[in-house]
Scaffold this motif. Sequence first.
Motif, PDB file in Angstrom:
ATOM      1  N   LEU A  71       0.824  -1.199   0.000  1.00 49.16           N
ATOM      2  CA  LEU A  71       0.000   0.000   0.000  1.00 49.16           C
ATOM      3  C   LEU A  71       0.865   1.258   0.000  1.00 49.16           C
ATOM      4  CD1 LEU A  71      -2.852  -0.903   2.526  1.00 49.16           C
ATOM      5  CD2 LEU A  71      -3.059  -0.568   0.067  1.00 49.16           C
ATOM      6  N   GLU A  74      -0.090   7.405   0.223  1.00 48.37           N
ATOM      7  CA  GLU A  74      -1.232   8.220  -0.209  1.00 48.37           C
ATOM      8  C   GLU A  74      -2.535   7.430  -0.106  1.00 48.37           C
ATOM      9  OE1 GLU A  74       1.501   7.774  -1.848  1.00 48.37           O
ATOM     10  OE2 GLU A  74       2.497   9.739  -1.795  1.00 48.37           O
ATOM     11  N   GLU A  75      -2.516   6.129  -0.440  1.00 51.35           N
ATOM     12  CA  GLU A  75      -3.712   5.305  -0.332  1.00 51.35           C
ATOM     13  C   GLU A  75      -4.152   5.161   1.119  1.00 51.35           C
ATOM     14  OE1 GLU A  75      -2.886   2.421  -4.221  1.00 51.35           O
ATOM     15  OE2 GLU A  75      -2.624   1.661  -2.186  1.00 51.35           O
ATOM     16  N   GLU A  79      -7.886   6.491   2.465  1.00 49.99           N
ATOM     17  CA  GLU A  79      -8.876   5.563   3.016  1.00 49.99           C
ATOM     18  C   GLU A  79      -9.140   5.836   4.490  1.00 49.99           C
ATOM     19  OE1 GLU A  79      -7.826   1.573   2.266  1.00 49.99           O
ATOM     20  OE2 GLU A  79      -8.159   1.713   0.100  1.00 49.99           O
TER      21      GLU A  79
END
Length: 248
Positions: A71, A74-75, A79
């Motif tokens: 991951l 930024e993800e 989230e």
Amino acid sequence: MLQYALWLAAWWIVGAGALSGRLDGTLLWGWVLLLVTLIPLRGLITWLQGLVAITGGGLLKERLLAGALRLLPEEVRVEGAGQLLGRVLESEALEALALSGGFLALVAMVEFVLAAVVLAAGAGGPWQVLVLVLWIALTALLGVRYFREQKQWTASRLDMTLTLVEGMTGHRTRLAQEPREQWHLAEDQQLEGYQAISRAADRQAAMLTAAIPRGWLIVGTAALAPAFLAGSTAAIDGLGRCRVVASV
């Protein structure tokens, strides 16, 4: 396959002896030997299922860990902690569903093939096999509807987890800026929506687990009605086979 074949052979010995009127000691001993053979075979099946479950569970956890390590920062920021926590909680359900569902699907395919062979050899013949195929199609249709309900149910549960974590993270801000009587309005609305979705999912699950198996016994027996009306001598034998398939 071998387990079900031995099980059907045991039923065939008892049924043939009862219908022919000569249930002697030889047939009974053959029936007993078949049942005794099923005991170690069943133990072997359970051991193999445990071996596959442990191996498959380990591989699935490795894939989940590898995906989590890939991951991007930024993800993770987009989230949020709530969605990530919900995914971690759902991973256990995914593992259990993948392993148990895989075994059930494999066993169901074996049972369907054997059931079609037994019904084709009975009084109903190919027409009763066609009824079984149509019943399986109805079951698949209900399964698709149940999948949609489960999908909505899972999304609702993930949203509740996100709201809970975000509310806990911003608890001080809520205390300072939000009126006390409005603290739990969003939670109450989410719980009402979750209850409605859960009720719809439970209704579909009840149809699949209760109505479908019991309904097939009625429909399969009714499919033998033409053989009874025609005075077929194999109708009684076909009814017995239909009951065997229903019990399997």
